[in-house]
Design a protein around this motif. Structure first.
Motif, PDB file in Angstrom:
ATOM      1  N   LEU A   1      -1.108 -33.603  39.545  1.00 16.64           N
ATOM      2  CA  LEU A   1      -1.160 -34.437  40.605  1.00 16.64           C
ATOM      3  C   LEU A   1       0.315 -34.412  41.367  1.00 16.64           C
ATOM      4  O   LEU A   1       0.432 -34.169  42.426  1.00 16.64           O
ATOM      5  N   ALA A   2       1.487 -34.468  40.480  1.00 18.19           N
ATOM      6  CA  ALA A   2       2.898 -34.049  41.079  1.00 18.19           C
ATOM      7  C   ALA A   2       3.075 -33.088  41.773  1.00 18.19           C
ATOM      8  O   ALA A   2       3.466 -32.653  42.884  1.00 18.19           O
TER       9      ALA A   2
ATOM     10  N   GLY B   1     -14.156 -46.573  37.025  1.00 21.75           N
ATOM     11  CA  GLY B   1     -13.486 -47.883  37.309  1.00 21.75           C
ATOM     12  C   GLY B   1     -13.307 -48.592  38.747  1.00 21.75           C
ATOM     13  O   GLY B   1     -13.609 -49.762  38.846  1.00 21.75           O
ATOM     14  N   ALA B   2     -13.318 -47.687  39.474  1.00 27.16           N
ATOM     15  CA  ALA B   2     -13.523 -48.109  40.955  1.00 27.16           C
ATOM     16  C   ALA B   2     -14.893 -48.673  41.456  1.00 27.16           C
ATOM     17  O   ALA B   2     -14.931 -49.646  41.882  1.00 27.16           O
TER      18      ALA B   2
ATOM     19  N   PRO C   1      -8.199 -22.895  36.989  1.00 24.81           N
ATOM     20  CA  PRO C   1      -8.836 -23.664  37.031  1.00 24.81           C
ATOM     21  C   PRO C   1      -8.635 -24.992  35.953  1.00 24.81           C
ATOM     22  O   PRO C   1      -9.013 -25.980  36.469  1.00 24.81           O
TER      23      PRO C   1
ATOM     24  N   ARG D   1      -9.469 -33.373  38.093  1.00 24.72           N
ATOM     25  CA  ARG D   1     -11.069 -33.762  38.305  1.00 24.72           C
ATOM     26  C   ARG D   1     -11.537 -34.812  37.171  1.00 24.72           C
ATOM     27  O   ARG D   1     -12.034 -35.988  37.512  1.00 24.72           O
TER      28      ARG D   1
ATOM     29  N   TRP E   1      -9.491 -36.797  35.282  1.00 26.99           N
ATOM     30  CA  TRP E   1      -8.709 -38.122  35.781  1.00 26.99           C
ATOM     31  C   TRP E   1      -9.553 -38.749  36.598  1.00 26.99           C
ATOM     32  O   TRP E   1      -9.719 -40.089  37.007  1.00 26.99           O
ATOM     33  N   LEU E   2      -9.819 -37.977  37.623  1.00 24.49           N
ATOM     34  CA  LEU E   2     -10.494 -38.553  39.028  1.00 24.49           C
ATOM     35  C   LEU E   2     -11.662 -39.399  38.639  1.00 24.49           C
ATOM     36  O   LEU E   2     -12.018 -40.457  39.082  1.00 24.49           O
ATOM     37  N   ASP E   3     -12.450 -38.562  37.673  1.00 23.70           N
ATOM     38  CA  ASP E   3     -13.749 -39.226  37.419  1.00 23.70           C
ATOM     39  C   ASP E   3     -13.788 -40.342  36.628  1.00 23.70           C
ATOM     40  O   ASP E   3     -14.256 -41.304  36.741  1.00 23.70           O
ATOM     41  N   ASP E   4     -12.410 -40.447  35.734  1.00 21.25           N
ATOM     42  CA  ASP E   4     -12.332 -41.843  35.073  1.00 21.25           C
ATOM     43  C   ASP E   4     -12.067 -42.900  35.954  1.00 21.25           C
ATOM     44  O   ASP E   4     -12.443 -43.795  35.927  1.00 21.25           O
ATOM     45  N   MET E   5     -11.053 -42.494  37.037  1.00 21.49           N
ATOM     46  CA  MET E   5     -10.628 -43.503  38.115  1.00 21.49           C
ATOM     47  C   MET E   5     -11.955 -44.194  38.797  1.00 21.49           C
ATOM     48  O   MET E   5     -12.126 -45.085  39.188  1.00 21.49           O
ATOM     49  N   TRP E   6     -12.719 -42.926  39.025  1.00 13.87           N
ATOM     50  CA  TRP E   6     -13.787 -43.357  39.950  1.00 13.87           C
ATOM     51  C   TRP E   6     -14.626 -44.371  39.202  1.00 13.87           C
ATOM     52  O   TRP E   6     -15.401 -45.139  39.816  1.00 13.87           O
TER      53      TRP E   6
ATOM     54  N   ALA F   1      -1.362 -35.810  35.364  1.00 14.39           N
ATOM     55  CA  ALA F   1      -0.100 -36.153  36.152  1.00 14.39           C
ATOM     56  C   ALA F   1       0.772 -35.057  36.499  1.00 14.39           C
ATOM     57  O   ALA F   1       1.270 -35.214  37.932  1.00 14.39           O
TER      58      ALA F   1
ATOM     59  N   LEU G   1      -6.854 -28.009  37.793  1.00 14.96           N
ATOM     60  CA  LEU G   1      -7.643 -28.645  38.519  1.00 14.96           C
ATOM     61  C   LEU G   1      -8.827 -29.404  37.961  1.00 14.96           C
ATOM     62  O   LEU G   1      -9.044 -30.454  38.161  1.00 14.96           O
ATOM     63  N   ALA G   2      -9.025 -29.075  36.670  1.00 13.83           N
ATOM     64  CA  ALA G   2     -10.216 -29.732  35.974  1.00 13.83           C
ATOM     65  C   ALA G   2      -9.491 -30.948  35.472  1.00 13.83           C
ATOM     66  O   ALA G   2     -10.202 -31.889  35.300  1.00 13.83           O
TER      67      ALA G   2
END
Lengths: 110, 110
Positions: B12-13, B92-93, B76, B83, B85-90, B9, B79-80
DNA sequence: ACACATGGTAAGCATACACTTACTGTAAGC
DNA sequence: GCTTACAGTAAGTGTATGCTTACCATGTGT
């Protein structure tokens, strides 16, 4: 293509907000109507509508009209934009970081 | 270690701000001092310092003292976090999106 | 056709935050 | 030791934006 960062920027900004992120994460469970999302959330229904509009503009969600309800679902497009940008950054980070790898070794699983 | 979303979070912010993103992207070329970063940028040196502080708090950059200069480099870790979090979201998506894949196939890129 | 339900929009407010100009601290150079 | 350069901090300001209440538009069921 330098224009590729633009959608990533919008998506990043959209997901920067906690409420918006919460909304987005709730959509992971599947498509939901606006009222449904507002019901369990912490903010009012209009706020949810506004947030959904931002997420939609960022290509993160997609809406479908279902009678008087409006069902929102996750749109992978925005997520893909972020991922592309992240991968680009990641390359640069590794390039920069590789020179430091030997001297720096904080908690990091290989 | 269940608070893995928190750093994501923050990161991201941090990256939601255009100036901060610009700063971060400039660090892809390698470590830079604050004055160096402010020199080519659009904002003043104190603004750069503040932005760097935010990026540092998000685990996105790392600073090293070099005499009177302070050199910043990409970390890194932040960034990690994104990544992950994104993978987690991905996941679900995709789960949500797989049911819609057949009917949805628009691309309005020109 | 009427009443109800659902959701987007308008207007307004209150807080957050990005940026600026001063100031302070610290390390290098003479 | 004194001056100069570099960077972080303080204080203040203006704008952006997240939220609210009120209103309007659309669609559905009786």
């Amino acid at each position: 293509m330098s224009k590729k960062s633009a959608p990533a920027a919008t998506a990043l900004a959209a997901l920067a907000d906690p409420t918006r992120r919460q909304l987005f994460e709730r959509l992971r469970s599947g498509p939901r109507a606006v009222g449904e999302l507002a019901r369990g959330g912490t903010v009012s229904r209009p706020a949810v509508s506004q947030h959904l509009a931002v997420l939609k503009a960022a290509g993160l969600v997609r809406d479908t009209a279902a009678g008087t309800r409006r069902v929102y679902e996750i749109d992978p497009k925005g997520l893909a934009a972020i991922r592309a940008w992240l991968d680009d950054m990641w390359g640069g980070a590794l390039q920069n970081f590789s020179a430091e790898l030997e001297k720096d070794n904080d908690e990091r699983e290989s």
